[in-house]
Design a protein around this motif. Structure first.
Motif, PDB file in Angstrom:
ATOM      1  N   ILE A 354       5.628  -3.338  12.525  1.00 27.03           N
ATOM      2  CA  ILE A 354       5.435  -2.866  13.905  1.00 27.03           C
ATOM      3  C   ILE A 354       6.429  -1.735  14.206  1.00 27.03           C
ATOM      4  O   ILE A 354       6.076  -0.709  14.777  1.00 27.03           O
ATOM      5  CB  ILE A 354       5.620  -4.036  14.910  1.00 27.03           C
ATOM      6  N   HIS A 355       7.659  -1.907  13.760  1.00 21.17           N
ATOM      7  CA  HIS A 355       8.687  -0.877  13.955  1.00 21.17           C
ATOM      8  C   HIS A 355       8.263   0.430  13.293  1.00 21.17           C
ATOM      9  O   HIS A 355       8.345   1.511  13.879  1.00 21.17           O
ATOM     10  CB  HIS A 355      10.029  -1.356  13.373  1.00 21.17           C
ATOM     11  N   ASP A 356       7.776   0.333  12.062  1.00 23.04           N
ATOM     12  CA  ASP A 356       7.423   1.541  11.314  1.00 23.04           C
ATOM     13  C   ASP A 356       6.205   2.256  11.915  1.00 23.04           C
ATOM     14  O   ASP A 356       6.092   3.471  11.821  1.00 23.04           O
ATOM     15  CB  ASP A 356       7.136   1.196   9.845  1.00 23.04           C
ATOM     16  N   VAL A 357       5.293   1.493  12.521  1.00 22.09           N
ATOM     17  CA  VAL A 357       4.135   2.121  13.160  1.00 22.09           C
ATOM     18  C   VAL A 357       4.602   2.904  14.392  1.00 22.09           C
ATOM     19  O   VAL A 357       4.135   4.004  14.665  1.00 22.09           O
ATOM     20  CB  VAL A 357       3.083   1.057  13.554  1.00 22.09           C
ATOM     21  N   HIS A 358       5.578   2.321  15.111  1.00 30.52           N
ATOM     22  CA  HIS A 358       6.084   2.988  16.317  1.00 30.52           C
ATOM     23  C   HIS A 358       6.990   4.165  15.989  1.00 30.52           C
ATOM     24  O   HIS A 358       6.896   5.218  16.600  1.00 30.52           O
ATOM     25  CB  HIS A 358       6.882   2.000  17.188  1.00 30.52           C
ATOM     26  N   GLU A 359       7.886   3.969  15.020  1.00 33.12           N
ATOM     27  CA  GLU A 359       8.943   4.955  14.841  1.00 33.12           C
ATOM     28  C   GLU A 359       9.035   5.569  13.457  1.00 33.12           C
ATOM     29  O   GLU A 359       9.679   6.585  13.264  1.00 33.12           O
ATOM     30  CB  GLU A 359      10.304   4.320  15.190  1.00 33.12           C
ATOM     31  N   GLY A 360       8.407   4.944  12.493  1.00 34.40           N
ATOM     32  CA  GLY A 360       8.484   5.478  11.140  1.00 34.40           C
ATOM     33  C   GLY A 360       7.242   6.282  10.818  1.00 34.40           C
ATOM     34  O   GLY A 360       6.494   6.672  11.701  1.00 34.40           O
ATOM     35  N   THR A 362       4.647   5.210   9.189  1.00 34.60           N
ATOM     36  CA  THR A 362       3.481   4.389   8.860  1.00 34.60           C
ATOM     37  C   THR A 362       2.324   4.662   9.818  1.00 34.60           C
ATOM     38  O   THR A 362       2.497   4.626  11.034  1.00 34.60           O
ATOM     39  CB  THR A 362       3.862   2.893   8.899  1.00 34.60           C
ATOM     40  N   ILE A 363       1.159   4.902   9.253  1.00 34.10           N
ATOM     41  CA  ILE A 363      -0.019   5.162  10.090  1.00 34.10           C
ATOM     42  C   ILE A 363      -0.804   3.872  10.295  1.00 34.10           C
ATOM     43  O   ILE A 363      -1.127   3.503  11.409  1.00 34.10           O
ATOM     44  CB  ILE A 363      -0.870   6.269   9.454  1.00 34.10           C
ATOM     45  N   LYS A 364      -1.092   3.177   9.227  1.00 31.87           N
ATOM     46  CA  LYS A 364      -1.785   1.885   9.345  1.00 31.87           C
ATOM     47  C   LYS A 364      -1.033   0.869   8.498  1.00 31.87           C
ATOM     48  O   LYS A 364      -0.981   0.993   7.276  1.00 31.87           O
ATOM     49  CB  LYS A 364      -3.242   2.031   8.889  1.00 31.87           C
ATOM     50  N   ALA A 365      -0.419  -0.090   9.167  1.00 40.61           N
ATOM     51  CA  ALA A 365       0.313  -1.141   8.461  1.00 40.61           C
ATOM     52  C   ALA A 365      -0.648  -2.276   8.116  1.00 40.61           C
ATOM     53  O   ALA A 365      -1.466  -2.670   8.943  1.00 40.61           O
ATOM     54  CB  ALA A 365       1.440  -1.668   9.337  1.00 40.61           C
ATOM     55  N   VAL A 366      -0.514  -2.765   6.896  1.00 41.29           N
ATOM     56  CA  VAL A 366      -1.321  -3.911   6.462  1.00 41.29           C
ATOM     57  C   VAL A 366      -0.372  -4.972   5.905  1.00 41.29           C
ATOM     58  O   VAL A 366       0.472  -4.670   5.049  1.00 41.29           O
ATOM     59  CB  VAL A 366      -2.351  -3.495   5.393  1.00 41.29           C
ATOM     60  N   LEU A 367      -0.499  -6.198   6.407  1.00 40.45           N
ATOM     61  CA  LEU A 367       0.317  -7.303   5.901  1.00 40.45           C
ATOM     62  C   LEU A 367      -0.390  -7.956   4.727  1.00 40.45           C
ATOM     63  O   LEU A 367      -1.550  -8.342   4.855  1.00 40.45           O
ATOM     64  CB  LEU A 367       0.504  -8.380   6.977  1.00 40.45           C
ATOM     65  N   ARG A 368       0.312  -8.095   3.604  1.00 39.92           N
ATOM     66  CA  ARG A 368      -0.226  -8.832   2.454  1.00 39.92           C
ATOM     67  C   ARG A 368       0.115 -10.298   2.683  1.00 39.92           C
ATOM     68  O   ARG A 368       1.274 -10.687   2.639  1.00 39.92           O
ATOM     69  CB  ARG A 368       0.410  -8.337   1.147  1.00 39.92           C
TER      70      ARG A 368
END
Ligand SMILES: [Zn+2]
Ligand SMILES: [Zn+2]
Length: 374
Positions: A354-360, A362-368
């Motif tokens: 979530i942090h990386d989508v907001h500030e990093g 990352t465009i689409k984060a996927v949890l394995r």
């Protein structure tokens, strides 16, 4: 059975892992062992109280996995099948009968009631805490921030086993939202222009979709140069950093006048009002991104009178079983490389994702979620 799930206790609370019990699948239901799930802005909007899911509850709505068990009467899939869990719908209302499942007349409850709406257990949640109390599940018909999901058979989309399930979850929501806005709503013709404002996962999916149409000019706009670079790589013919340039002026410069289609993927009212001004006679403004609840925008009446269309689109319109297999075929042919948008995280890295989508970056984060299936 016992599952491991992220629970959000109350509005703005952190998502915390917890052991829950989930019911066996009832008639028309499918239990899916979740392999991976995308993180979508709607999860975060629900955590912050903008979407009225009764809390506590389990979020997550871009899940892909393997069918573990099916309830009575389920013929669409069997244990072992690979599936994506698409949006739920009632299946019986006027719009569902027309195949427009995204505009199911009961869509609000289907997505956010937090309980089952169909079958003998309608009105109850299939999710229970160790102290015996129930909590909301069934978020977007799946609550996939969990090791298992209970979904309805009519919402699952069966996929071939030779495609990496880890990539596929975002096809349930974010990626189809952008692509469907182009394929189903804009439908640009030869020599037409498409402007996509907001180059996140939804906007970049729209860019890739536009490249599969006869549109001649595809303009991506964003505040971040790194996203614009990716938009160019994915086929945008022009990019504009809106921190540096006014939206209306940039479009006039590139198109030599107004644009044919403008897709707002930001949900920002200020941007939407500017976007409306970039569309000319017979042009179309398409609202794709979600603004905060109760937000309103205003339009110049005279310029709208001149044949302008303003239209909203939810989840890309149409339905999962039309959109998702179509996008997978384009992906296999190299014409819809949505995997370039994805960064994967382990199940315990949700906060980081979530942090990386907001500030990093990352465009689409996927949890394995299920590492053994990968
Ligand atoms: Zn319906
Ligand atoms: Zn979503």
């Amino acid at each position: 059975m016992k599952i491991d799930a992220y629970v959000v206790e109350e509005i703005n609370a952190t998502l915390v892992r917890e052991t829950l019990t989930i019911d066996d699948p009832g008639p028309g239901e499918v239990l899916v062992k979740v392999v991976a799930t995308g993180v979508c802005h709607t999860d975060l909007n629900t955590q912050s109280g903008d979407m009225p899911l009764p809390l506590p509850g389990v979020l997550g709505h871009e899940g892909s996995g393997v069918v573990e068990a099916v309830g009575a009467g389920v013929t669409e899939v069997k244990p072992g099948d690979h599936v994506i869990m698409g949006w739920p719908y009632c299946g019986t209302c006027r719009n569902c009968v027309r195949g427009e499942h995204r505009y199911c007349l009961n869509i609000g409850a289907e997505l956010l009631a937090g309980v089952r709406l169909h079958g003998p257990d309608a009105g109850s949640s299939a999710y229970t805490r160790t102290d015996g109390t129930a909590l909301s599940g069934h978020f977007f018909g799946q609550s996939s921030f969990a090791t298992y999901s209970l979904t309805r058979a009519n919402a699952v989309v069966k996929v071939d086993k030779d495609i990496d399930l880890v990539l596929l979850g975002p096809l349930a929501c974010g990626i189809t939202t952008g692509a469907g806005a182009v394929f189903n709503t804009a439908q640009p013709g030869p020599n037409e222009s498409v402007v996509i404002i907001g180059a996140g996962a939804v906007g970049l999916a729209a860019v890739m979709a536009a490249c599969n149409t006869p549109a001649a000019t595809i303009i991506a706009m964003d505040l971040q140069d790194s996203r614009l670079e990716l938009a160019r790589e994915l086929g945008a013919t022009h990019t504009v950093n809106t921190r540096e340039k006014n939206i209306v002026e940039a479009v006039a410069e590139i198109c030599g006048g107004p644009a044919d289609y403008v897709l707002d993927c930001t949900g920002s009212i200020k941007v939407i009002e500017q976007a409306a001004d970039t569309v000319g006679l017979m042009g179309t403004l398409i609202l794709v991104g979600g603004a905060p609840a109760e937000a309103r925008f205003s339009l110049d009446h005279m310029r709208t009178l001149f044949g302008k269309t303003v239209v909203g689109t939810l989840g890309g319109s149409s339905n999962s079983r039309t959109l998702i297999p179509g996008l997978i075929k384009l992906y296999r042919q190299g014409r819809f490389p949505f995997d370039k948008l994805i960064t994967t995280y382990s199940f315990d890295e949700l906060e980081l994702a979530i942090h990386d989508v907001h500030e990093g970056g990352t465009i689409k984060a996927v949890l394995r979620i299920d590492e053994t299936n990968q």
